[in-house]
Design a protein around this motif. Structure first.
Motif, PDB file in Angstrom:
ATOM      1  N   HIS A   1       0.852  -1.191   0.000  1.00 17.02           N
ATOM      2  CA  HIS A   1       0.000   0.000   0.000  1.00 17.02           C
ATOM      3  C   HIS A   1       0.883   1.234   0.000  1.00 17.02           C
ATOM      4  O   HIS A   1       1.908   1.273   0.679  1.00 17.02           O
ATOM      5  CB  HIS A   1      -0.862   0.071   1.269  1.00 17.02           C
ATOM      6  CG  HIS A   1      -1.826  -1.043   1.428  1.00 17.02           C
ATOM      7  ND1 HIS A   1      -3.092  -1.030   0.886  1.00 17.02           N
ATOM      8  CD2 HIS A   1      -1.721  -2.222   2.100  1.00 17.02           C
ATOM      9  CE1 HIS A   1      -3.715  -2.136   1.218  1.00 17.02           C
ATOM     10  NE2 HIS A   1      -2.905  -2.878   1.952  1.00 17.02           N
ATOM     11  N   ASP A   2       0.470   2.251  -0.711  1.00 16.47           N
ATOM     12  CA  ASP A   2       1.113   3.555  -0.611  1.00 16.47           C
ATOM     13  C   ASP A   2       0.545   4.272   0.610  1.00 16.47           C
ATOM     14  O   ASP A   2      -0.585   4.003   1.036  1.00 16.47           O
ATOM     15  CB  ASP A   2       0.847   4.391  -1.858  1.00 16.47           C
ATOM     16  CG  ASP A   2       1.536   3.819  -3.088  1.00 16.47           C
ATOM     17  OD1 ASP A   2       2.590   3.170  -2.934  1.00 16.47           O
ATOM     18  OD2 ASP A   2       1.014   4.021  -4.197  1.00 16.47           O
TER      19      ASP A   2
ATOM     20  N   SER B   1       0.861   8.365   2.742  1.00 13.77           N
ATOM     21  CA  SER B   1       1.421   9.720   2.766  1.00 13.77           C
ATOM     22  C   SER B   1       0.663  10.543   3.782  1.00 13.77           C
ATOM     23  O   SER B   1      -0.416  10.170   4.221  1.00 13.77           O
ATOM     24  CB  SER B   1       1.325  10.371   1.382  1.00 13.77           C
ATOM     25  OG  SER B   1      -0.025  10.518   1.006  1.00 13.77           O
TER      26      SER B   1
ATOM     27  N   ALA C   1       5.870  10.349   2.536  1.00 14.31           N
ATOM     28  CA  ALA C   1       5.216   9.434   1.599  1.00 14.31           C
ATOM     29  C   ALA C   1       6.073   8.180   1.501  1.00 14.31           C
ATOM     30  O   ALA C   1       7.296   8.233   1.679  1.00 14.31           O
ATOM     31  CB  ALA C   1       5.061  10.074   0.227  1.00 14.31           C
TER      32      ALA C   1
ATOM     33  N   THR D   1       5.840   3.495   0.624  1.00 16.73           N
ATOM     34  CA  THR D   1       5.130   2.268   0.288  1.00 16.73           C
ATOM     35  C   THR D   1       5.425   1.253   1.375  1.00 16.73           C
ATOM     36  O   THR D   1       6.578   1.115   1.794  1.00 16.73           O
ATOM     37  CB  THR D   1       5.598   1.723  -1.084  1.00 16.73           C
ATOM     38  OG1 THR D   1       5.384   2.736  -2.071  1.00 16.73           O
ATOM     39  CG2 THR D   1       4.834   0.474  -1.477  1.00 16.73           C
TER      40      THR D   1
ATOM     41  N   TYR E   1       6.246  -0.415   7.715  1.00  9.53           N
ATOM     42  CA  TYR E   1       6.515   0.744   6.869  1.00  9.53           C
ATOM     43  C   TYR E   1       7.699   1.531   7.422  1.00  9.53           C
ATOM     44  O   TYR E   1       7.987   1.489   8.615  1.00  9.53           O
ATOM     45  CB  TYR E   1       5.285   1.650   6.757  1.00  9.53           C
ATOM     46  CG  TYR E   1       4.832   2.232   8.069  1.00  9.53           C
ATOM     47  CD1 TYR E   1       5.332   3.449   8.524  1.00  9.53           C
ATOM     48  CD2 TYR E   1       3.909   1.573   8.870  1.00  9.53           C
ATOM     49  CE1 TYR E   1       4.923   3.982   9.734  1.00  9.53           C
ATOM     50  CE2 TYR E   1       3.494   2.088  10.079  1.00  9.53           C
ATOM     51  CZ  TYR E   1       4.003   3.298  10.509  1.00  9.53           C
ATOM     52  OH  TYR E   1       3.607   3.825  11.716  1.00  9.53           O
TER      53      TYR E   1
ATOM     54  N   THR F   1       9.908   5.348   6.162  1.00  6.50           N
ATOM     55  CA  THR F   1      10.221   6.377   5.177  1.00  6.50           C
ATOM     56  C   THR F   1      10.870   7.569   5.888  1.00  6.50           C
ATOM     57  O   THR F   1      10.941   7.601   7.110  1.00  6.50           O
ATOM     58  CB  THR F   1       8.969   6.825   4.381  1.00  6.50           C
ATOM     59  OG1 THR F   1       9.372   7.578   3.245  1.00  6.50           O
ATOM     60  CG2 THR F   1       8.014   7.626   5.244  1.00  6.50           C
TER      61      THR F   1
ATOM     62  N   THR G   1      -3.558   4.000   4.893  1.00  3.26           N
ATOM     63  CA  THR G   1      -2.870   3.670   3.645  1.00  3.26           C
ATOM     64  C   THR G   1      -3.785   3.981   2.452  1.00  3.26           C
ATOM     65  O   THR G   1      -4.997   4.032   2.583  1.00  3.26           O
ATOM     66  CB  THR G   1      -2.455   2.183   3.595  1.00  3.26           C
ATOM     67  OG1 THR G   1      -3.636   1.373   3.725  1.00  3.26           O
ATOM     68  CG2 THR G   1      -1.453   1.856   4.683  1.00  3.26           C
TER      69      THR G   1
END
Length: 131
Positions: free
Chosen positions: A36-37, A39, A53, A55, A69, A71, A122
């Motif tokens: 899933h993306d 942000s 943001a 994935t 996740y 980022t 997500t």
């Protein structure tokens, strides 16, 4: 117990001799894997916020699951933060499919050391991921 998996390995270009490849799983026990993306925007702390943001890591389809996740946020006020964690379980969507809720605190960074809170869902299940 043996669990059949399929996937592929890619050289990551990292000079760290212990971690030179990344494994991407495409199926687990015969079930396809999915991502899933995500942000959003962090809370405002020390007069600023950050955007982020990314994935999620893959997870098997067709069974209850969560995703890991990780980022890095945008650079604001001369610094950035890392966010990482595990989503909540899959939540069904009325039109089919599912999404995951996530929340947490960033790493401590900045000239004035601080963290930011973040939360969201997500995909685009719920439009604005602001806390």
């Amino acid at each position: 117990m043996d669990i059949p998996i399929t996937g592929f390995i890619v050289h990551n270009g990292n000079s760290d001799e212990d971690h030179t490849h990344i494994l991407y799983l495409t199926s687990w026990d015969g079930r396809p894997m999915h991502v899933h993306d995500f942000s959003g925007i962090t809370s405002v702390e020390v007069g600023h916020h950050h955007q982020y943001a990314g994935t999620t890591e893959p997870a098997p389809s067709g069974v209850q699951h969560c995703h890991y996740y990780c980022t890095v946020t945008s650079v604001n006020s001369g610094h950035k933060h890392t966010i990482k964690g595990t989503t909540g379980p899959a939540l069904p969507m009325s039109g089919g499919g599912h999404y995951h809720y996530f929340e947490g605190c960033t790493t401590v960074d900045g000239l004035t050391p601080h963290t930011h809170f973040y939360c969201g869902h997500t995909g685009n299940a719920l439009a604005d991921n602001r806390c």
